[in-house]
Design an enzyme around this catalytic site. Structure first.
Site, PDB file in Angstrom:
ATOM      1  CD  GLU A  34     126.645  18.734   3.110  1.00 12.91           C
ATOM      2  OE1 GLU A  34     127.388  19.454   2.334  1.00 12.91           O
ATOM      3  OE2 GLU A  34     125.348  18.443   2.892  1.00 12.91           O
ATOM      4  NE  ARG A 260     139.156  21.463  -1.701  1.00 14.78           N
ATOM      5  CZ  ARG A 260     138.252  21.230  -1.077  1.00 14.78           C
ATOM      6  NH1 ARG A 260     137.455  22.275  -0.551  1.00 14.78           N
ATOM      7  NH2 ARG A 260     137.717  20.216  -1.184  1.00 14.78           N
ATOM      8  CE  LYS A 270     132.587  15.867   2.592  1.00 15.87           C
ATOM      9  NZ  LYS A 270     131.305  16.461   3.493  1.00 15.87           N
TER      10      LYS A 270
HETATM   11  P1  ATP Z   1     134.373  17.777  -0.267  1.00 20.36           P
HETATM   12  O1  ATP Z   1     134.441  18.438  -1.617  1.00 20.36           O
HETATM   13  O2  ATP Z   1     135.200  16.596   0.015  1.00 20.36           O
HETATM   14  O3  ATP Z   1     132.909  17.279  -0.180  1.00 20.36           O
HETATM   15  P2  ATP Z   1     133.684  19.706   1.463  1.00 20.36           P
HETATM   16  O4  ATP Z   1     134.358  21.125   1.781  1.00 20.36           O
HETATM   17  O5  ATP Z   1     132.617  19.956   0.717  1.00 20.36           O
HETATM   18  O6  ATP Z   1     134.861  18.906   0.681  1.00 20.36           O
HETATM   19  P3  ATP Z   1     132.993  19.712   4.152  1.00 20.36           P
HETATM   20  O7  ATP Z   1     132.049  18.586   4.776  1.00 20.36           O
HETATM   21  O8  ATP Z   1     131.995  20.731   4.041  1.00 20.36           O
HETATM   22  O9  ATP Z   1     133.496  19.066   2.783  1.00 20.36           O
HETATM   23  O10 ATP Z   1     134.473  19.988   4.821  1.00 20.36           O
HETATM   24  C1  ATP Z   1     134.433  20.287   6.108  1.00 20.36           C
HETATM   25  C2  ATP Z   1     135.528  21.092   6.186  1.00 20.36           C
HETATM   26  O11 ATP Z   1     136.802  20.595   5.773  1.00 20.36           O
HETATM   27  C3  ATP Z   1     135.575  22.573   5.503  1.00 20.36           C
HETATM   28  O12 ATP Z   1     135.859  23.631   6.684  1.00 20.36           O
HETATM   29  C4  ATP Z   1     136.650  22.409   4.553  1.00 20.36           C
HETATM   30  O13 ATP Z   1     137.017  23.789   4.241  1.00 20.36           O
HETATM   31  C5  ATP Z   1     137.687  21.474   4.953  1.00 20.36           C
HETATM   32  N1  ATP Z   1     138.230  20.732   3.587  1.00 20.36           N
HETATM   33  C6  ATP Z   1     137.561  19.955   2.845  1.00 20.36           C
HETATM   34  N2  ATP Z   1     138.293  19.581   2.077  1.00 20.36           N
HETATM   35  C7  ATP Z   1     139.567  20.232   2.207  1.00 20.36           C
HETATM   36  C8  ATP Z   1     140.699  19.726   1.633  1.00 20.36           C
HETATM   37  N3  ATP Z   1     141.118  19.189   0.429  1.00 20.36           N
HETATM   38  N4  ATP Z   1     141.991  20.478   2.200  1.00 20.36           N
HETATM   39  C9  ATP Z   1     141.462  21.282   3.470  1.00 20.36           C
HETATM   40  N5  ATP Z   1     140.615  21.378   4.016  1.00 20.36           N
HETATM   41  C10 ATP Z   1     139.442  20.728   3.460  1.00 20.36           C
HETATM   42 MG    MG Z   2     131.479  21.718   1.906  1.00 21.39          MG
END
Ligand code: ATP
Ligand code: MG
Length: 558
Positions: A34, A260, A270
C-alpha cells in the site's frame, strides 16, 4: 549459488502445484504494497519471496499497489517503493499495476454480488455495526436492512456512487453469515462512502472498495496463482475465497500465509515509521538508523546483503524474532571479501617522529586487500608528523595493552616500528596533546631485519597529507529488543545514543577520490560507506555500516 535454495513450505506447495498440472500457464505472484510509507526490511522478505519464487520457477511477479485508502496514500510513496524494489534487484517488467485502476471492475463485481442477493446496502452507523457484530464468544445479529430487495440495493448502491449520501451514511456489505465463528465473515463492509479525492483516481469516486474485497479480486484479475501474504491475513482467507467463489473471475488464486519478519531493536510497521519521520525523531525516511530499505541503503548495506539476509532467515509459519546482528553478519560477510581497505583516524592524536628528517616524505606500498592480491596496492604518504587513534595510546598501560604507551614499541601499518619517548600534555587539564616518538629506519614496510617482534599494529595518517572528514557512527535505534511489545510507549525506548557525529576525522588522501555509495573497510574501525546525499569532495562524509566484530572483541568494546 546462495542459500536461497534452502527449501521451505511455499516452495513445496509450488512444486506440488506444478507437478499436478495446476498452473499450466506458469506460476504468477505479486508484491502488493500500500503506498502509505516507505518499504522496510520486512517488505524485503515478501519481495524476495514473491519475485524469488517467480524467477526460480520461470513464472511472473507483478508489482501492484493496493491503493484503496485515499486518506493515507501518496504518489511520493509509489515512486519511492518502485525505486527500492529495483534497487533490491527485482524487475516487474511491464507488470506495474494499481488496484485503483480496477475501481470500475470492482464496482461491477459488487453489482454482481447484489444481483445474486449476496450483498446489501446497510444504513447502520459504524458504531451500531460494531454492536451487531457480536464477539468471539457471542454470535452477531442481523442488520434490519439485511433483507432489502435486490432492486432497492442496486438503486441505493448506484446512488451511493453518484454522491447522493454523506460519508458513513450507507455502506455495502457482503451477505454471508452474522453467526460465523470467523468474525471476518459476519457481513463485512465491502464499499464505504468517502468524499476524499484519491491520489490517482482524483475525484472520480466518492465510494471506495475495502481492502479485503479489492485485494483478492485484484489478484484474480491479474491471474495470480499464488497469493503469498503474512500470517495476519490467515483469518481473511475464507473471505477471500468467498468473494472468488461467488464471482465470475478470470482466475482462481490461492492464498498462502507465512510469518512476517520481526527484527529486534527496531520497529517494522509503516505506521510507526511514519511517526518517527513526521515527529522528527530521525532525519527522514532514509536516515541510516531506519529499518527502511532507503535507510539501509544510505547506511551502506548492499542489495546482495539484504537478499542474503532474507534467504538466511528462512520462511516459516511461526512468528519469530530475528536477532539484529543477523543483518550485520550478512553485510560483513560480503564486505569482508569485496571492500578495499583504507586507513582513517576517527579521533586523532598527534605523533611527532623526532628522528625523522623535517622535510622528508615518502610513499609506502599498502595492499588494498591483504587476502586478495588481485585488488592491487596503493601508495600512502608518510612524514614526520602523523596522527593515530586516541585510544591506541595509554599513559599508564596495563601489561596486556598491546598498543602505544611510554617506552613501548609498536608497528605503524605498512610503515615503521615506532617507540614512544615522551608525552606532551596540556598543563592545565592534563590532556594528552601529542606524543614524541622515534622510528627505526631499518623496519620500513613493517618488519624488523633482526627478527624483533612487536605486539601491536596501529593505523595512522600523515598530518600533511590527510584530509578532514566527517564520520557518522550508528548504534541501534531502540535501546530495548522489543520496543512495541511492552507496556511502555514504544517511542520512549528510542536509544538517545544512536547517532554519533565525529567532525575531526582524518582520512588517507586516496579516500578523497571516493564516490557516493562506495564502501571501504577502514582498518580496525569497521566498514564505511560514502554518504549518498551529503558527500562532497571537499567535505567527505562516511557512514559506518558496521564495526569489525573481531577487532571490537579484541579491544573489549561492543
Ligand atoms: P506495515 O505494517 O509495515 O504497514 P503492511 O502489511 O501494512 O505493513 P503493505 O504495504 O500492505 O504493508 O505490505 C505489502 C506486503 O508486504 C504484504 O503482502 C505484507 O504481507 C508484506 N509485509 C509487510 N510487512 C512484512 C514483514 N514484516 N515481514 C514480511 N512481510 C511483510
Ligand atoms: Mg497491509
Amino acid at each position: 549459488m546462495n542459500n536461497s535454495t534452502t527449501t521451505h513450505f511455499i516452495r513445496k506447495i509450488i512444486e506440488d502445484d506444478i507437478a499436478q498440472g495446476r498452473c499450466p500457464a506458469g506460476i504468477h505472484t505479486r508484491f502488493p504494497p500500500e503506498p502509505n510509507g516507505y518499504l522496510h526490511i520486512g517488505h524485503a522478505k515478501a519481495i524476495c519471496l514473491n519475485f524469488g519464487m517467480a524467477t526460480e520457477y520461470q513464472g511472473k511477479c507483478n508489482l501492484r499497489f493496493d491503493d484503496t485508502n485515499p486518506e493515507k496514500e501518496d504518489l511520493k510513496y509509489v515512486e519511492a517503493i518502485q525505486e527500492d524494489v529495483r534497487w533490491l534487484g527485482f524487475d516487474w517488467e511491464d507488470r506495474l499495476f494499481f488496484a485503483s485502476d480496477y475501481f470500475t471492475r470492482l464496482f461491477e463485481f459488487a453489482v454482481a454480488l447484489i444481483e445474486q442477493g449476496k450483498a446489501y446496502v446497510d444504513a447502520l452507523s459504524a458504531e451500531q455495526m460494531r454492536e451487531y457484530r457480536g464477539t468471539l464468544t457471542e454470535p452477531g445479529v442481523d442488520s434490519p436492512y439485511r433483507e432489502r430487495p435486490v432492486a432497492e440495493n442496486l438503486d441505493l448502491f448506484r446512488r451511493m456512487k453518484a454522491g447522493e449520501f454523506a460519508d458513513g451514511e450507507l455502506s455495502l456489505r457482503a451477505k454471508i453469515d452474522m453467526r460465523a465463528p470467523n468474525l471476518n465473515l459476519r457481513d463485512p463492509v465491502i464499499y464505504r462512502i468517502r468524499r476524499t479525492p484519491h491520489y490517482r483516481a482524483g475525484a472520480a469516486w466518492c465510494i471506495y472498495p475495502m481492502y479485503d474485497f479489492t485485494h483478492c479480486l485484484s489478484d484474480a484479475l491479474e491471474h495470480v496463482t499464488h497469493s503469498l501474504c503474512s500470517l495476519e491475513f490467515e483469518d481473511h482467507r475464507p473471505l477471500y475465497d468467498w468473494f472468488i467463489d461467488n464471482l465470475d473471475t478470470p482466475a482462481r488464486p490461492r492464498q498462502y500465509e507465512f510469518a512476517r519478519l520481526n527484527l529486534e531493536y527496531t520497529v517494522l510497521s509503516k505506521r510507526k515509521l511514519v511517526e518517527l519521520v513526521e515527529g522528527g525523531y530521525v532525519r527522514g525516511w532514509d536516515d541510516p538508523r531506519m529499518p527502511t530499505l532507503s535507510g539501509l541503503r544510505r547506511r551502506g548495506f548492499t542489495p546482495h546483503s539484504l537478499r542474503t539476509f532474507c534467504a538466511r532467515i528462512g520462511l516459516t509459519k511461526n512468528d519469530t524474532w530475528i536477532d539484529a546482528s543477523m543483518l550485520e553478519h550478512a553485510i560483513r560477510d560480503e564486505l569482508g571479501v569485496t571492500a578495499p581497505r583504507r586507513m582513517a583516524v576517527l579521533r586523532p592524536l598527534k605523533v611527532v617522529i623526532d628522528n625523522y628528517p623535517d622535510d622528508q616524505e615518502e610513499l609506502l606500498d599498502a595492499a588494498n586487500h591483504p587476502q586478495d592480491p588481485s585488488m592491487g596496492t596503493r601508495q600512502i604518504p608518510f612524514g614526520k608528523v602523523l596522527y593515530i587513534e586516541q585510544d591506541d595510546f595509554m599513559e599508564d598501560a596495563p601489561r596486556k595493552f598491546f598498543r602505544l604507551a611510554p617506552g613501548r614499541e609498536v608497528r605503524l601499518r605498512y610503515a615503521y616500528f615506532i617507540t614512544c619517548n615522551e608525552v606532551i600534555k596540556d598543563a592545565a587539564s592534563g590532556a594528552v596533546l601529542e606524543l614524541r616518538c622515534s622510528y627505526d629506519p631499518a623496519t620500513r614496510g613493517g618488519n624488523a631485519p633482526d627478527g624483533r617482534k612487536v605486539k601491536g599494529t596501529l593505523h595512522w595518517v600523515s598530518a600533511r597529507h590527510a584530509q578532514l572528514a566527517q564520520a557518522r557512527l550508528y548504534d541501534r535505534l531502540f535501546a530495548v529488543a522489543n520496543p512495541d511489545q511492552g507496556k511502555q510507549d514504544w517511542k520512549s525506548c528510542l536509544n538517545p545514543a544512536s547517532l554519533e557525529i565525529l567532525d575531526d576525522c582524518l582520512i588517507e588522501p586516496d579516500l578523497t577520490q571516493a564516490a557516493p555509495e562506495q564502501r571501504f573497510q577502514f582498518e580496525r574501525l569497521g566498514y564505511f560507506c560514502a554518504d549518498r546525499q551529503d558527500w562532497q569532495p571537499d567535505h567527505p562524509v562516511f557512514n559506518r555500516i558496521v564495526t569489525l566484530r573481531d577487532s571490537w572483541a579484541k579491544m573489549g568494546k561492543r
